[in-house]
Design a protein around this motif. Structure first.
Motif, PDB file in Angstrom:
ATOM      1  N   ASP A   4       0.958  -1.015  -0.030  1.00  0.00           N
ATOM      2  CA  ASP A   4       0.118  -0.011  -0.240  1.00  0.00           C
ATOM      3  C   ASP A   4       1.063   0.775   0.100  1.00  0.00           C
ATOM      4  N   PRO A   5       0.591   2.442  -0.436  1.00  0.00           N
ATOM      5  CA  PRO A   5       1.060   3.588  -0.665  1.00  0.00           C
ATOM      6  C   PRO A   5       1.670   3.917   1.069  1.00  0.00           C
ATOM      7  N   GLU A   6       3.069   5.026   1.385  1.00  0.00           N
ATOM      8  CA  GLU A   6       3.301   5.040   2.722  1.00  0.00           C
ATOM      9  C   GLU A   6       1.888   5.829   2.879  1.00  0.00           C
ATOM     10  N   ILE A   7       2.355   5.821   4.641  1.00  0.00           N
ATOM     11  CA  ILE A   7       1.394   6.689   5.519  1.00  0.00           C
ATOM     12  C   ILE A   7       1.941   8.048   5.958  1.00  0.00           C
ATOM     13  N   LEU A   8       0.865   9.181   4.828  1.00  0.00           N
ATOM     14  CA  LEU A   8       1.712  10.489   5.425  1.00  0.00           C
ATOM     15  C   LEU A   8       1.372  11.186   6.690  1.00  0.00           C
ATOM     16  N   LEU A   9       2.616  11.515   7.174  1.00  0.00           N
ATOM     17  CA  LEU A   9       1.868  12.418   8.470  1.00  0.00           C
ATOM     18  C   LEU A   9       2.834  14.003   8.196  1.00  0.00           C
ATOM     19  N   VAL A  10       1.499  15.493   7.950  1.00  0.00           N
ATOM     20  CA  VAL A  10       1.289  15.977   8.641  1.00  0.00           C
ATOM     21  C   VAL A  10       1.003  17.255   9.463  1.00  0.00           C
ATOM     22  N   ALA A  11       2.614  18.330   9.833  1.00  0.00           N
ATOM     23  CA  ALA A  11       2.355  18.843  10.571  1.00  0.00           C
ATOM     24  C   ALA A  11       2.894  20.293  10.252  1.00  0.00           C
ATOM     25  N   ASP A  12       2.961  20.835  11.231  1.00  0.00           N
ATOM     26  CA  ASP A  12       3.355  22.725  11.598  1.00  0.00           C
ATOM     27  C   ASP A  12       4.706  23.018  11.809  1.00  0.00           C
ATOM     28  N   ALA A  13       4.931  23.760  11.633  1.00  0.00           N
ATOM     29  CA  ALA A  13       6.394  24.668  11.777  1.00  0.00           C
ATOM     30  C   ALA A  13       7.069  24.326  13.952  1.00  0.00           C
ATOM     31  N   GLY A  14       5.696  23.733  14.015  1.00  0.00           N
ATOM     32  CA  GLY A  14       6.710  23.330  14.965  1.00  0.00           C
ATOM     33  C   GLY A  14       6.872  21.991  15.787  1.00  0.00           C
ATOM     34  N   TYR A  15       7.170  20.921  14.858  1.00  0.00           N
ATOM     35  CA  TYR A  15       7.781  19.745  15.006  1.00  0.00           C
ATOM     36  C   TYR A  15       9.137  19.892  13.811  1.00  0.00           C
ATOM     37  N   ASP A  16       9.805  19.327  14.158  1.00  0.00           N
ATOM     38  CA  ASP A  16      11.466  19.003  13.667  1.00  0.00           C
ATOM     39  C   ASP A  16      10.394  18.022  12.827  1.00  0.00           C
ATOM     40  N   GLY A  17      10.789  18.366  11.542  1.00  0.00           N
ATOM     41  CA  GLY A  17      10.848  16.948  10.637  1.00  0.00           C
ATOM     42  C   GLY A  17      11.394  16.023  10.927  1.00  0.00           C
TER      43      GLY A  17
ATOM     44  N   ARG B 179       5.858  21.497   7.481  1.00  0.00           N
ATOM     45  CA  ARG B 179       6.266  23.517   6.778  1.00  0.00           C
ATOM     46  C   ARG B 179       7.339  23.986   8.218  1.00  0.00           C
ATOM     47  N   MET B 180       8.312  24.486   7.907  1.00  0.00           N
ATOM     48  CA  MET B 180       9.514  25.133   8.433  1.00  0.00           C
ATOM     49  C   MET B 180       9.649  26.647   8.180  1.00  0.00           C
ATOM     50  N   ARG B 181      10.163  27.081   8.911  1.00  0.00           N
ATOM     51  CA  ARG B 181      10.048  29.131   9.160  1.00  0.00           C
ATOM     52  C   ARG B 181      10.908  29.134   7.883  1.00  0.00           C
ATOM     53  N   SER B 182      10.635  30.758   8.085  1.00  0.00           N
ATOM     54  CA  SER B 182      10.856  31.231   6.751  1.00  0.00           C
ATOM     55  C   SER B 182      11.896  31.721   7.035  1.00  0.00           C
ATOM     56  N   ASP B 183      12.790  31.337   8.285  1.00  0.00           N
ATOM     57  CA  ASP B 183      14.161  32.045   8.223  1.00  0.00           C
ATOM     58  C   ASP B 183      15.429  30.845   8.283  1.00  0.00           C
ATOM     59  N   ARG B 184      14.852  30.075   7.977  1.00  0.00           N
ATOM     60  CA  ARG B 184      15.121  28.550   7.881  1.00  0.00           C
ATOM     61  C   ARG B 184      16.792  28.374   7.055  1.00  0.00           C
TER      62      ARG B 184
ATOM     63  N   LYS C   1       1.917  34.568   2.696  1.00  0.00           N
ATOM     64  CA  LYS C   1       3.294  34.604   2.974  1.00  0.00           C
ATOM     65  C   LYS C   1       3.534  33.251   2.765  1.00  0.00           C
ATOM     66  N   PRO C   2       4.756  32.783   1.559  1.00  0.00           N
ATOM     67  CA  PRO C   2       5.559  31.890   0.988  1.00  0.00           C
ATOM     68  C   PRO C   2       5.570  31.178   2.155  1.00  0.00           C
ATOM     69  N   VAL C   3       5.526  29.798   2.169  1.00  0.00           N
ATOM     70  CA  VAL C   3       4.825  28.756   2.553  1.00  0.00           C
ATOM     71  C   VAL C   3       5.862  27.297   2.063  1.00  0.00           C
ATOM     72  N   TRP C   4       6.719  26.649   3.733  1.00  0.00           N
ATOM     73  CA  TRP C   4       8.182  26.508   2.887  1.00  0.00           C
ATOM     74  C   TRP C   4       7.460  24.640   3.731  1.00  0.00           C
ATOM     75  N   LEU C   5       7.619  23.581   3.103  1.00  0.00           N
ATOM     76  CA  LEU C   5       7.584  22.761   3.082  1.00  0.00           C
ATOM     77  C   LEU C   5       8.678  21.981   3.368  1.00  0.00           C
ATOM     78  N   TRP C   6       9.172  20.638   4.228  1.00  0.00           N
ATOM     79  CA  TRP C   6       9.778  19.779   3.692  1.00  0.00           C
ATOM     80  C   TRP C   6       9.591  18.556   3.732  1.00  0.00           C
ATOM     81  N   HIS C   7       9.429  18.014   3.087  1.00  0.00           N
ATOM     82  CA  HIS C   7       9.212  16.122   2.221  1.00  0.00           C
ATOM     83  C   HIS C   7      10.135  15.147   2.894  1.00  0.00           C
ATOM     84  N   SER C   8      10.320  14.181   3.765  1.00  0.00           N
ATOM     85  CA  SER C   8      11.358  13.196   4.041  1.00  0.00           C
ATOM     86  C   SER C   8      11.713  12.463   2.235  1.00  0.00           C
TER      87      SER C   8
END
Length: 486
Positions: free
Chosen positions: A189-202, A219-224, A321-328
């Motif tokens: 099956d397709p892998e499970i996707l976990l979505v979290a906000d910027a307060g989590y260390d992806g 989501r990552m902060r815009s100053d990363r 504002k721009p939204v920055w996302l980090w995908h594993s």
């Protein structure tokens, strides 16, 4: 075909109510009827005692508080029951989970133990104030479509001294294992996707949960500032240690971005024209501090894909504002990038679930003293919300005259709740009839209480909330904020 599917969903709802009753190991009848009273109330829940005025609650006005204070709930069995019901899936058939922390604020409850300073938003003009309360980490399954339904799967209260990152990782691991045991995921099956906000260390979550079939999208902060892969070694001898990190990729400096590996342009109903760009194989430069202080050996290189989402407008009218996302995962296709940013936008449905729990079902309404009683009340409402989700195909839309008619699949949880009272007689109600009894004598008039409740201090310093030492009368530095490289 539709009648068979509706009958199966109806049996599933009755089976959940039976299993829920078996999870109540002490004062089961009072706790079960208290949950039904919440489901059948005409308006928002304002107090536990007022629920006794509802016809579905056949016990006295003090039985609700007594059941929450002295009742018992098998939380592990209830978690398994909620994970066994039918769950929503994304367009490609995968499970999408969202995790977030919401707080039950108790600022003046000096006799309540285990209170922690909770970060609150929007209190005052541009002020974020720390208020004492009980924070809860909640995991839900997201659903596609033009509605805000979610499927609650777990809730854990953060105790003083808990590391939020460790608690979240352990919580997600338990949830995924229960989903696998329940048959919601199997190899292939397709892998499970976990979505979290910027307060989590992806990257940290992806590293800890690497042995599970799960993808992390945060989501990552815009100053990363992230790093590209290390350049290849030049032929011949070279002095020094080989480089582990490449050039910088600063979110706030477009000159460091370079050409994206993937670009998408689309038009959305709420946000207008949207532009999505993705850069492959970017990782944070880790340091042997905070969460990685106990790591032995070389720190890992956690490559992922950075996705930048830019839209034209917001529904609130604010400047987007721009939204920055980090995908594993790396080497994403156009379809996977398109799914990633849409899945992140669905994460905001968990905020609507919190609003439903607090404003309509009355999650933070009762003035409970014990955190254990708060845990019981929390799980009662999560089960009530799950019953509403399973009953949305069977209830009649009792809309107000000023409300527009909607299709059954697009009814909100509050409108489903209005018709649950008419559905309840057709469902299993295992609670027994209350036995007649006489109330106790209580405290004699004029006799004061000689055993006052113990007053507890608020835990201000935890592993995730450490106050910096004061710098005395030294003037605040005017230097710009340094870029975050971790």
């Amino acid at each position: 075909m539709h009648h068979a599917r509706d009958a199966a969903a109806f049996r599933e709802l009755s089976a959940l109510r039976q299993e829920f009753y078996r999870c109540l190991t002490r004062r089961a009848d009072a706790l079960f009827e208290l949950t039904d009273a919440v489901l059948c109330a005409d308006g928002p829940t304002r107090s536990i005692a007022e629920l006794s005025l509802i016809g579905e609650h056949r016990r006295g006005h003090g039985s609700g508080y007594a059941a929450l204070a002295r009742g018992q709930v098998d939380f592990d069995r209830l978690r398994t029951a909620l994970a066994a019901v039918s769950l929503p899936r994304a367009a490609d058939g995968r499970l999408v989970l969202a995790v977030d922390v919401t707080c039950w604020l108790r600022p003046e409850a000096h006799t309540c133990p285990q209170r922690i300073l909770c970060h609150t938003y929007g209190r005052g003009k541009d002020q974020h104030i720390m208020v004492p309360g009980w924070p809860y980490s909640v995991v839900v399954a997201l659903e596609s479509g033009r509605h805000s339904w979610t499927a609650p799967l777990d809730a854990v209260r953060l105790a003083p001294g808990d590391d939020a990152a460790s608690v979240t990782a352990r919580q997600i691991r338990d949830v995924v294992n229960r989903l696998i045991t329940a048959g919601h995921w199997s190899p292939g099956d397709p892998e499970i996707l976990l979505v979290a906000d910027a307060g989590y260390d992806g990257p940290r979550l992806a590293h800890v949960l690497a042995d599970l079939p799960i993808i992390v999208l945060v989501r990552m902060r815009s100053d990363r500032v992230l790093r590209r892969p290390a350049p290849p070694l030049r032929p011949g001898p070279s002095p020094g240690r080989p480089a582990r990190h490449g050039a910088e990729f600063a979110f706030g400096d477009p000159n460091t971005w370079g050409e994206p590996d993937s670009t998408l342009e689309t038009t959305t109903r709420l946000y207008g024209p949207a532009r999505i760009r993705a850069w492959d194989r970017l990782h944070p430069k880790l340091t042997s501090r905070t969460a990685w202080a106990s790591h032995t050996g070389d720190l890992p290189i956690l490559d992922g894909t950075v996705i930048l989402l830019q839209v034209e407008r917001l529904p609130s009218g604010a400047i987007p504002k721009p939204v920055w996302l980090w995908h594993s995962r790396t080497s994403l296709t156009h379809a996977e990038v398109d799914l990633a940013w849409q899945a992140f936008l669905r994460r905001f449905d968990i905020e609507h679930t919190f609003r439903m729990l607090k404003q309509t079902l009355g999650w933070t309404t009762p003035k409970l003293r014990s955190p254990d009683a708060a845990d019981r009340w929390t799980w009662l409402l999560l089960t009530a919300y799950t019953q509403l989700r399973l009953a949305r195909d069977h209830t009649i839309d009792l809309r107000h005259p000023w409300e527009r008619p909607r299709p059954t699949r697009r009814l909100s949880p509050a409108r489903i709740r209005r018709g649950f009272r008419n559905l309840r007689p057709q469902l299993d109600c295992p609670a027994r009839v209350p036995k007649p009894s006489r109330p106790g004598t209580g405290r004699p008039p004029g006799l004061p209480n000689h055993q006052p409740a113990i007053r507890h201090d608020v835990h201000t310093v935890t592993s995730t909330n450490k106050q910096k030492p004061k710098r005395g009368n030294k003037a605040k530095s005017t230097n710009p904020r340094p870029r975050r490289t971790g």
